[in-house]
Design a protein around this motif. Structure first.
Motif, PDB file in Angstrom:
ATOM      1  N   VAL A   1       0.844  -1.208   0.000  1.00  0.00           N
ATOM      2  CA  VAL A   1       0.000   0.000   0.000  1.00  0.00           C
ATOM      3  C   VAL A   1       0.873   1.249   0.000  1.00  0.00           C
ATOM      4  O   VAL A   1       0.629   2.207  -0.747  1.00  0.00           O
ATOM      5  CB  VAL A   1      -0.941  -0.006   1.216  1.00  0.00           C
ATOM      6  N   LYS A   2       1.899   1.243   0.828  1.00  0.00           N
ATOM      7  CA  LYS A   2       2.782   2.401   0.916  1.00  0.00           C
ATOM      8  C   LYS A   2       3.505   2.644  -0.400  1.00  0.00           C
ATOM      9  O   LYS A   2       3.632   3.782  -0.860  1.00  0.00           O
ATOM     10  CB  LYS A   2       3.800   2.187   2.039  1.00  0.00           C
ATOM     11  N   GLN A   3       3.983   1.579  -1.045  1.00  0.00           N
ATOM     12  CA  GLN A   3       4.686   1.732  -2.315  1.00  0.00           C
ATOM     13  C   GLN A   3       3.740   2.232  -3.413  1.00  0.00           C
ATOM     14  O   GLN A   3       4.120   3.083  -4.227  1.00  0.00           O
ATOM     15  CB  GLN A   3       5.303   0.392  -2.731  1.00  0.00           C
ATOM     16  N   ALA A   4       2.502   1.720  -3.423  1.00  0.00           N
ATOM     17  CA  ALA A   4       1.538   2.177  -4.422  1.00  0.00           C
ATOM     18  C   ALA A   4       1.204   3.650  -4.212  1.00  0.00           C
ATOM     19  O   ALA A   4       1.070   4.416  -5.180  1.00  0.00           O
ATOM     20  CB  ALA A   4       0.259   1.334  -4.347  1.00  0.00           C
TER      21      ALA A   4
ATOM     22  N   SER B   1       1.775   9.210  -5.934  1.00  0.00           N
ATOM     23  CA  SER B   1       2.135  10.583  -5.579  1.00  0.00           C
ATOM     24  C   SER B   1       3.110  11.175  -6.578  1.00  0.00           C
ATOM     25  O   SER B   1       3.097  12.377  -6.845  1.00  0.00           O
ATOM     26  CB  SER B   1       2.741  10.607  -4.172  1.00  0.00           C
ATOM     27  N   ARG B   2       3.971  10.339  -7.126  1.00  0.00           N
ATOM     28  CA  ARG B   2       4.919  10.840  -8.125  1.00  0.00           C
ATOM     29  C   ARG B   2       4.210  11.316  -9.385  1.00  0.00           C
ATOM     30  O   ARG B   2       4.734  12.150 -10.119  1.00  0.00           O
ATOM     31  CB  ARG B   2       5.917   9.734  -8.474  1.00  0.00           C
ATOM     32  N   ARG B   3       3.000  10.798  -9.618  1.00  0.00           N
ATOM     33  CA  ARG B   3       2.239  11.225 -10.804  1.00  0.00           C
ATOM     34  C   ARG B   3       1.304  12.382 -10.521  1.00  0.00           C
ATOM     35  O   ARG B   3       1.131  13.262 -11.368  1.00  0.00           O
ATOM     36  CB  ARG B   3       1.418  10.050 -11.343  1.00  0.00           C
ATOM     37  N   PHE B   4       0.691  12.385  -9.311  1.00  0.00           N
ATOM     38  CA  PHE B   4      -0.405  13.312  -9.081  1.00  0.00           C
ATOM     39  C   PHE B   4      -0.180  14.278  -7.922  1.00  0.00           C
ATOM     40  O   PHE B   4      -1.097  15.002  -7.578  1.00  0.00           O
ATOM     41  CB  PHE B   4      -1.701  12.524  -8.821  1.00  0.00           C
ATOM     42  N   HIS B   5       0.980  14.271  -7.293  1.00  0.00           N
ATOM     43  CA  HIS B   5       1.201  15.238  -6.210  1.00  0.00           C
ATOM     44  C   HIS B   5       1.316  16.635  -6.815  1.00  0.00           C
ATOM     45  O   HIS B   5       2.080  16.861  -7.745  1.00  0.00           O
ATOM     46  CB  HIS B   5       2.476  14.900  -5.431  1.00  0.00           C
ATOM     47  N   PRO B   6       0.553  17.615  -6.297  1.00  0.00           N
ATOM     48  CA  PRO B   6       0.616  18.969  -6.880  1.00  0.00           C
ATOM     49  C   PRO B   6       2.010  19.568  -6.871  1.00  0.00           C
ATOM     50  O   PRO B   6       2.356  20.366  -7.747  1.00  0.00           O
ATOM     51  CB  PRO B   6      -0.349  19.761  -5.984  1.00  0.00           C
TER      52      PRO B   6
END
Length: 438
Positions: free
Chosen positions: A135-138, A143-148
């Motif tokens: 879960v943490k890795q996913a 986050s690398r794709r969608f973190h603002p």
């Protein structure tokens, strides 16, 4: 439905007839009349159209059509009207002018639209029963794709709100799945040692002295209490140390308490705030913004951190704007005026109160013959922020003169002459405008 007065063997006059596909006229040995009428039919045609275009007359043309039908050259046909092609639906968001590639726009839009349909596992892309590490890795990968913060400093337009909604949903899913503990097998109770019979009861002895009597345990065989002293009741044998099972249970309770959502969340927030403050202290405002923004993702009502976030963003924009002005000057020295203009305009968007950025953007934009209204607004902004600069006043006067606003141009030429009496460009501009205002 066919038209009235149908033609026997062909159909109604408004019906269609068609040439049989892959027909070989030579094999059928058609007459000249049949060949001419077949040419009028072409691939498919209405019967009344063939009759009106034929030079043989209606009666003779009908006879030829019946002959062609008998030879297998033509057959009745049904024409289905095709619907006009539907124009492709264009998503307005995909045409929005932002600092994102088309694939990035499409990825963000599709993810946002699917949020309501996906559960926690589907949002993170993990299977049911996934371990906390998975879960943490996913969550990290998403986050690398969608973190603002990945797009910090870019013009995102409406996509900033989309990214914030996506990241909040990812965070909620991560927190919910991280709180779920896998079922544990029930502990097997340790085997009990066989009970041993208690020793034979021995009656206690009383010892007199000074009017007090104390009860002492039975002495060992042949042992006597020391003379002249009181015999006391010693405490029972020390409690046996807790066994390994009890220690394991205590450790498990402590670990479960540390994993409690409230305690874990509180610890995480404290750590992020401390890191954000440390980044602010060393001038790394981008990192500070990321840490404080993460805190708000976990605790949206934290007003103190919201203020820290605003301040970190403001300081970052000020620092970045000045860096973009310097980068624009370097690009201009290399002859890359388009790149320099882009850097100056980015500086203006980051800090609208930077007069140097507005002046440089207006100056290079004027040299590149860019939009006159935009150049004028930038030049006016530079003068508004710093009216005491003669070069700012001169640029605005020249832009106004080209725009035909001579009265305003004269005012700023006069201001240049006041600030810099030896300015030849100001004198030339006033001389050019002299006859207009005498």
């Amino acid at each position: 439905m066919s038209a009235p007065n149908p033609i026997v063997g062909l159909g109604g006059r408004t019906d269609h007839i068609a040439t049989v596909p892959h027909l070989d006229p030579a094999r059928l040995q058609l007459s000249p009349e049949e060949g001419s009428v077949l040419a009028l039919v072409g691939r498919v045609e209405r019967i009344d159209a063939v009759l009106s275009r034929s030079s043989l007359g209606e009666a003779r043309t009908i006879a030829v059509l019946l002959a062609l039908r008998a030879k297998g050259a033509i057959v009745p046909a049904r024409v289905v009207q095709r619907a006009p092609p539907v124009a492709p639906v264009v998503d307005a968001a995909l045409s929005e002018e932002v600092d994102l590639e088309p694939d990035q726009k499409r990825d963000i839009i599709e993810m946002e639209r699917s949020l309501e349909k996906l559960d926690h596992h589907a949002v993170l892309g993990v299977a049911r029963g996934a371990s906390p590490q998975e879960v943490k890795q996913a969550y990290y990968n998403a986050s690398r794709r969608f973190h603002p913060d990945r797009y910090f400093g870019k013009n995102l337009g409406s996509f900033r709100a989309r990214l914030e909604r996506i990241f909040k949903r990812l965070t909620d899913a991560h927190n919910a799945l991280s709180r779920q503990e896998p079922p544990r097998a029930p502990a097997t109770p340790p085997a009990r040692a066989p009970a041993t019979p208690p020793p034979a009861a021995v009656p206690p002895r009383t010892v007199s002295g000074g009017g007090f009597a104390a009860v002492s345990p039975p002495a060992a065989s042949g042992a006597r209490p020391p003379s002249g002293s009181f015999a006391t009741v010693p405490p029972s044998a020390a409690a046996p140390p807790e066994d390994a099972e009890s220690e394991a249970r205590r450790a498990e309770r402590q670990a479960r308490f540390a994993r409690h959502p409230y305690m874990a969340r509180s610890h995480k927030l404290t750590e992020l705030i401390a890191r954000g403050r440390a980044a602010t202290a060393r001038g790394d405002f981008e990192r500070a913004y990321q840490e404080f923004n993460h805190v708000l993702g976990l605790d949206p009502k934290n007003r103190e951190v919201a203020q820290l976030l605003v301040e970190a963003r403001r300081k970052h924009d000020l620092t970045r704007a000045q860096a973009e002005v310097e980068r624009g000057q370097e690009l201009e020295m290399r002859g890359d005026f388009s790149g320099a203009q882009a850097a100056y305009k980015l500086a203006v968007s980051l800090n609208g109160d930077n007069p140097e950025a507005a002046f440089q953007a207006a100056r290079v934009g004027r040299e590149l013959a860019q939009d006159a209204q935009e150049v004028l607004k930038l030049a006016q902004r530079a003068v508004e922020l710093k009216p005491g600069r003669a070069d700012y006043q001169l640029l605005l006067a020249q832009v106004l003169l080209v725009a035909g606003q001579k009265k305003q141009a004269k005012h700023h030429f006069e201001e240049v002459a006041r600030l810099d009496p030896d300015n030849a460009d100001a004198r030339a501009g006033l001389k050019k405008l002299r006859w207009t205002f005498t």
